[in-house]
Design a protein around this motif. Structure first.
Motif, PDB file in Angstrom:
ATOM      1  N   PHE A 141       7.012  19.716   6.667  1.00 17.42           N
ATOM      2  CA  PHE A 141       5.622  20.149   6.884  1.00 17.42           C
ATOM      3  C   PHE A 141       5.436  21.628   6.574  1.00 17.42           C
ATOM      4  O   PHE A 141       4.510  22.023   5.852  1.00 17.42           O
ATOM      5  N   GLY A 142       6.326  22.461   7.124  1.00 16.18           N
ATOM      6  CA  GLY A 142       6.215  23.898   6.922  1.00 16.18           C
ATOM      7  C   GLY A 142       6.310  24.291   5.447  1.00 16.18           C
ATOM      8  O   GLY A 142       5.369  24.877   4.902  1.00 16.18           O
ATOM      9  N   PRO A 143       7.426  23.991   4.782  1.00 20.08           N
ATOM     10  CA  PRO A 143       7.557  24.388   3.376  1.00 20.08           C
ATOM     11  C   PRO A 143       6.420  23.874   2.507  1.00 20.08           C
ATOM     12  O   PRO A 143       5.926  24.580   1.629  1.00 20.08           O
ATOM     13  N   ARG A 144       5.965  22.643   2.769  1.00 18.48           N
ATOM     14  CA  ARG A 144       4.873  22.128   1.929  1.00 18.48           C
ATOM     15  C   ARG A 144       3.610  22.941   2.130  1.00 18.48           C
ATOM     16  O   ARG A 144       2.921  23.273   1.164  1.00 18.48           O
ATOM     17  N   ASN A 145       3.303  23.280   3.379  1.00 21.39           N
ATOM     18  CA  ASN A 145       2.118  24.105   3.635  1.00 21.39           C
ATOM     19  C   ASN A 145       2.227  25.448   2.942  1.00 21.39           C
ATOM     20  O   ASN A 145       1.229  26.048   2.545  1.00 21.39           O
ATOM     21  N   LEU A 146       3.460  25.929   2.814  1.00 20.09           N
ATOM     22  CA  LEU A 146       3.656  27.236   2.200  1.00 20.09           C
ATOM     23  C   LEU A 146       3.652  27.162   0.682  1.00 20.09           C
ATOM     24  O   LEU A 146       3.868  28.169   0.008  1.00 20.09           O
ATOM     25  N   GLY A 147       3.442  25.967   0.145  1.00 19.80           N
ATOM     26  CA  GLY A 147       3.269  25.856  -1.304  1.00 19.80           C
ATOM     27  C   GLY A 147       4.542  25.646  -2.089  1.00 19.80           C
ATOM     28  O   GLY A 147       4.557  25.837  -3.299  1.00 19.80           O
ATOM     29  N   ARG A 148       5.619  25.255  -1.402  1.00 15.81           N
ATOM     30  CA  ARG A 148       6.847  25.008  -2.180  1.00 15.81           C
ATOM     31  C   ARG A 148       6.718  23.689  -2.928  1.00 15.81           C
ATOM     32  O   ARG A 148       6.013  22.789  -2.497  1.00 15.81           O
ATOM     33  N   SER A 149       7.442  23.606  -4.024  1.00 18.69           N
ATOM     34  CA  SER A 149       7.388  22.377  -4.812  1.00 18.69           C
ATOM     35  C   SER A 149       8.128  21.270  -4.068  1.00 18.69           C
ATOM     36  O   SER A 149       8.865  21.527  -3.125  1.00 18.69           O
ATOM     37  N   ALA A 150       7.944  20.045  -4.514  1.00 14.27           N
ATOM     38  CA  ALA A 150       8.588  18.904  -3.863  1.00 14.27           C
ATOM     39  C   ALA A 150      10.102  19.055  -3.893  1.00 14.27           C
ATOM     40  O   ALA A 150      10.797  18.781  -2.914  1.00 14.27           O
ATOM     41  N   ALA A 151      10.618  19.510  -5.014  1.00 15.00           N
ATOM     42  CA  ALA A 151      12.069  19.662  -5.152  1.00 15.00           C
ATOM     43  C   ALA A 151      12.598  20.748  -4.218  1.00 15.00           C
ATOM     44  O   ALA A 151      13.592  20.565  -3.512  1.00 15.00           O
ATOM     45  N   GLU A 152      11.913  21.895  -4.211  1.00 15.82           N
ATOM     46  CA  GLU A 152      12.340  22.989  -3.336  1.00 15.82           C
ATOM     47  C   GLU A 152      12.291  22.554  -1.882  1.00 15.82           C
ATOM     48  O   GLU A 152      13.180  22.863  -1.089  1.00 15.82           O
ATOM     49  N   THR A 153      11.225  21.826  -1.540  1.00 12.86           N
ATOM     50  CA  THR A 153      11.077  21.366  -0.165  1.00 12.86           C
ATOM     51  C   THR A 153      12.234  20.449   0.212  1.00 12.86           C
ATOM     52  O   THR A 153      12.843  20.604   1.274  1.00 12.86           O
ATOM     53  N   ALA A 154      12.534  19.504  -0.661  1.00 13.24           N
ATOM     54  CA  ALA A 154      13.599  18.538  -0.343  1.00 13.24           C
ATOM     55  C   ALA A 154      14.912  19.258  -0.100  1.00 13.24           C
ATOM     56  O   ALA A 154      15.644  18.938   0.850  1.00 13.24           O
ATOM     57  N   THR A 155      15.214  20.238  -0.938  1.00 13.52           N
ATOM     58  CA  THR A 155      16.463  20.980  -0.756  1.00 13.52           C
ATOM     59  C   THR A 155      16.460  21.739   0.561  1.00 13.52           C
ATOM     60  O   THR A 155      17.432  21.706   1.311  1.00 13.52           O
ATOM     61  N   ALA A 156      15.359  22.423   0.816  1.00  4.91           N
ATOM     62  CA  ALA A 156      15.276  23.211   2.046  1.00  4.91           C
ATOM     63  C   ALA A 156      15.429  22.319   3.271  1.00  4.91           C
ATOM     64  O   ALA A 156      16.117  22.669   4.243  1.00  4.91           O
TER      65      ALA A 156
END
Lengths: 261, 268, 278
Positions: free
Chosen positions: B101-116
């Motif tokens: 939820f957090g990373p997506r709200n911050l505008g990270r891409s799907a790939a970056e979010t998944a890794t994080a």
């Protein structure tokens, strides 16, 4: 830190010391009288008659302020809608394509008066009566404990619920949920709020139910009260008189309506 | 990214003065513990750091951003806040979605979010529970989920509110390891805590609050041995320090090894 | 006072038991603490003692449990209420929400029990004094601080004069000073008033100082049982999810380095640690 959701103002006055049901009967009398009062200005007279007991209870100013605030939106919309859009009728003022109709204005004034009397009676009761005392009085007269309990906890728990909702919203905002934006953003912002609020509340309610059981809430058999409510023969008599009075007012009004102006 | 709290005063509605002229600077990469009794103003101060509260007087700068000029969501790019009660924020159907939820709200891409998300879950030890429903986990694990959610945001500053409360031995160890990893990665951490052992073990700088003011601010070794000062904040020194003082040992041991070294020296 | 024999309990739809063939006997007036990892069964056991299991939480309960002579599975909750009191971790959820002053909040249980008003007033006043809530007596319960609310929760249950008091992590929302005050109070209740105390908690140092007996649970079974200083002076407690006292770990390390007392038990409290190192 939350405060109960209550209008009650604590004062040391004769009005406050009256038995809750006496005040309830009084409020009901004013309510009935206010709605049944004849003429355009009858209800306003009833509202003014609320002031002596309100002054006795030192709640006159809060009552006027709260009543004003509550009734104002109604008054304004009634005035605008009924005043300007009354079908047919006698125009008394014209502003471009819109004209203010006498009948509409009269209707608005009379309705506002009734609302004022209704709100005023309610306030007379709630400003001078602590909710749990009213519930205790009702409980002593046979109202089921479950009902009075639910009414009371709503008053105390609603602010807590609001506080919880605010905390949840803060948590989601802290994770980047934009709430301070256009209306569409604000609506979307509400969605992640609902589940934690509901689930959290369910867990709380469950624990609270158990906590009540521990305090023997579910026990059948007679219950006592720590604080007795002061009552007197005089007040009992007054309550009956007020109830008869209310009925009489309704009767008189109907009589007037049937026999025509 | 430096944090500046500049003479901040804050009063809650109802005239409750919660912060009374608080000034604080936190340098990039610092690990700071905020201690003091309940009601001293720690939570209030922490909430100023991500804009949830705006100062009545004074200002708070996160980097060059004045918090009064940014929304909480914007500040979330720089400050991630982990709340004390996990049930105040968990809402997704799976642990993975929750942490994302957090990373997506911050505008990270799907790939970056998944890794994080994956990395964060590994760090808190919940890698195998990514598909679980958060409310199916016990409360201590739910708290770790909220910690993961904050880690996944990958912000320069993290604010943790009582991260070890309610944790058992294993949980405390994990949280401690995470703090050390964050320090190694150069992130800035501010933790509110009652756990003096946790404070002594991981935080180089300690700030003590009482009655809405900062009454002490300095290196852990300096602050944690001043029993009278800490008593004003209704706090006791960590157990090792108390023992050292009771035995008359000089110095302020913050770790067991340090204590034993001190003790050995004294014996000689 | 508390007798459990071969107690086994499965939560609904659970495969593994939360309590597994547990047998336990607690005499009157004992302050008994139970420790263990999260999920070991501490709360479950606490719920069983109060009758929430099986009356509230269904599931499958086997074996026998008697509290103050009552067979818990057969006795309705309302009847157990006067005998067994329960205090939760979250003080807010224990406030009825129906009472507008602390004084009346405390009286709630007595009102339900039908206690005469004069006796009720006396007992409430005594409880206000005992719990340090006198100056808050006329305030609204929900306006109190967390520490005050927890004291209020305990007062509300204690005023009913239960023979057994069960507490589930009652200090998790309190700061260290508040936590110590609660433990000190429990010690007094057990000692002076013969109330049997059953407490689920993580706080090793406080348990070592104030409790009479410590039980260690793991996987729903009792792994260890005895006087707190002995039970808790084990650096290996960490395996079981329990956070050992810093003094115990320190002393263990010291011995490995050939420092401190070579023989005798490891210390748990500050006083014991001092003795160990002198």
């Amino acid at each position: 830190m939350t405060t109960p959701f209550s209008l009650y103002l604590d004062r040391e006055t004769g009005l406050h010391r009256l038995h809750p049901l006496t005040k309830l009967a009084l409020a009901l009398f004013y309510l009935v009288a206010g709605i049944a009062a004849p003429g355009v200005w009858g209800s306003y007279t009833v509202f003014l008659l609320l002031l002596p007991p309100a002054l006795w209870g030192r709640i006159a100013r809060p009552l006027l302020v709260a009543a004003g605030k509550a009734v104002l939106p109604f008054a304004v919309s009634l005035f605008l809608v009924q005043g300007f859009f009354w079908p047919g009728g006698t125009p008394i003022l014209t502003l471009g394509p819109f004209s203010l109709k006498e009948e509409g204005l009269v209707f608005a004034i009379r309705s506002t008066g009734r609302i004022l009397a209704l709100v005023g009676s309610f306030l007379l009761l709630t400003l001078s009566t602590r909710p749990d005392r009213l519930m205790q009085a009702l409980g002593e007269r046979g109202t089921p404990q479950a009902l009075t309990y639910i009414l009371l906890t709503t008053l105390q728990i609603v602010p807590r619920f609001q506080e919880k909702a605010r905390t949840i919203l803060d948590a989601q905002r802290s994770r980047g949920l934009e709430t301070e934006g256009n209306p569409w953003q604000r609506v979307r912002a509400l969605l992640p709020l609902i589940q934690p609020l509901i689930l959290g509340s369910i867990v709380d309610i469950e624990e609270r139910a158990i906590a009540l059981e521990v305090r023997a809430f579910g026990r059948s058999g007679p219950k006592t009260n720590l604080v007795a409510l002061a009552d007197s023969r005089g007040q009992q008599l007054a309550r009956w008189l007020l109830l008869f009075g209310a009925v009489a007012v309704v009767g008189a009004r109907l009589f007037l309506a049937v026999t025509g102006p | 990214m430096e944090i500046l709290v500049d003479d901040v005063t804050f009063t809650y509605p109802g005239n409750v003065l919660a912060l009374d002229g608080v000034t604080l600077t936190v340098a990039s990469g610092e690990a700071m513990a905020l201690i003091g009794e309940n009601g001293a103003g720690k939570s209030t101060l922490a909430r100023h750091l991500n804009g949830l509260l705006k100062p009545g007087e004074g200002r708070v700068l996160v980097g060059e951003w004045d918090t009064r000029e940014h929304t909480v969501a914007q500040l979330a790019q720089r400050v991630a806040f982990a709340f004390q009660n996990p049930d105040d924020q968990l809402f997704a159907r799976t642990v993975r979605d929750e942490v994302a939820f957090g990373p997506r709200n911050l505008g990270r891409s799907a790939a970056e979010t998944a890794t994080a998300v994956e990395m964060a879950l590994e760090q808190v030890g919940l890698g195998g529970r990514a598909d679980a429903h958060p409310y199916d986990l016990p409360v201590a694990d739910r708290k770790l989920v909220t910690l993961a959610a904050v880690l996944a945001m990958e912000t320069p500053l993290l604010v943790l509110d009582e991260p070890t409360a309610g944790q058992d031995a294993e949980g405390i160890r994990r949280v401690g390891d995470i703090v050390e990893q964050l320090k190694d990665a150069g992130r800035t951490i501010i933790a509110i805590t009652h756990d003096m052992e946790f404070c002594a073990a991981h935080f180089g700088r300690v700030v003590v609050m009482a009655g809405g003011q900062i009454i002490a601010d300095g290196a852990a070794g300096e602050i944690l041995r001043q029993s009278e000062l800490l008593a004003r904040a209704d706090v006791q020194p960590p157990q090792l320090v108390r023992l050292a003082q009771a035995l008359g040992l000089p110095g302020t041991p913050l770790t067991r090894a340090a204590f034993l070294d001190l003790y050995e020296e004294k014996q000689q | 006072m508390i007798e459990a024999r071969h107690l086994t309990y499965h939560y609904p739809r659970a495969e593994r038991p939360a309590l597994n063939d547990l047998t336990l006997s607690i005499p009157a007036g004992q302050f008994c603490a139970v420790l263990g990892a999260n999920g070991a069964g501490k709360s479950t056991l606490a719920y069983a003692l109060t009758g929430f299991i099986p009356h509230f939480y269904r599931g499958r309960l086997e074996g026998k449990l008697e509290v103050a002579g009552n067979d818990v599975a057969q006795t309705p909750l309302a009847q157990l209420a006067g005998t067994v009191g329960f205090v939760f971790a979250n003080p807010f959820n224990q406030i009825t929400g129906a009472k507008f002053t602390v004084r009346q909040e405390i009286a709630f249980g007595l009102e339900n029990l039908g206690v005469p008003p004069t006796e009720m007033a006396a007992r409430v006043d005594e409880m206000l004094a005992r719990m340090g809530l006198e100056e808050a007596a006329d305030r609204s319960p929900i306006a109190l601080s967390g520490g005050q609310q927890q004291r209020l929760a305990i007062a509300s249950v204690l005023v009913m004069r239960p023979q057994v008091l069960v507490l589930d992590e009652p200090t998790s929302q309190l700061d260290p000073a508040g936590s110590e005050a609660i433990f000190r109070l429990l010690r007094t209740l057990a000692g002076d008033q013969e109330i049997t105390i059953f407490l689920a908690s993580h706080k090793v140092a406080l348990i070592a100082e104030f409790a009479d007996r410590a039980l260690i649970l793991s996987g729903g079974q009792i792994i260890d049982d005895g006087a707190p200083p002995a039970i808790l002076a084990d650096p290996g407690l960490e395996r079981l999810g329990i956070i050992p006292s810093a003094y115990t770990e320190l002393a263990h390390l010291a011995r490995q380095r050939g420092l401190g007392n070579a023989g005798g038990p490891l210390p748990v409290t500050l006083a014991q640690a001092e003795a160990f190192f002198r």
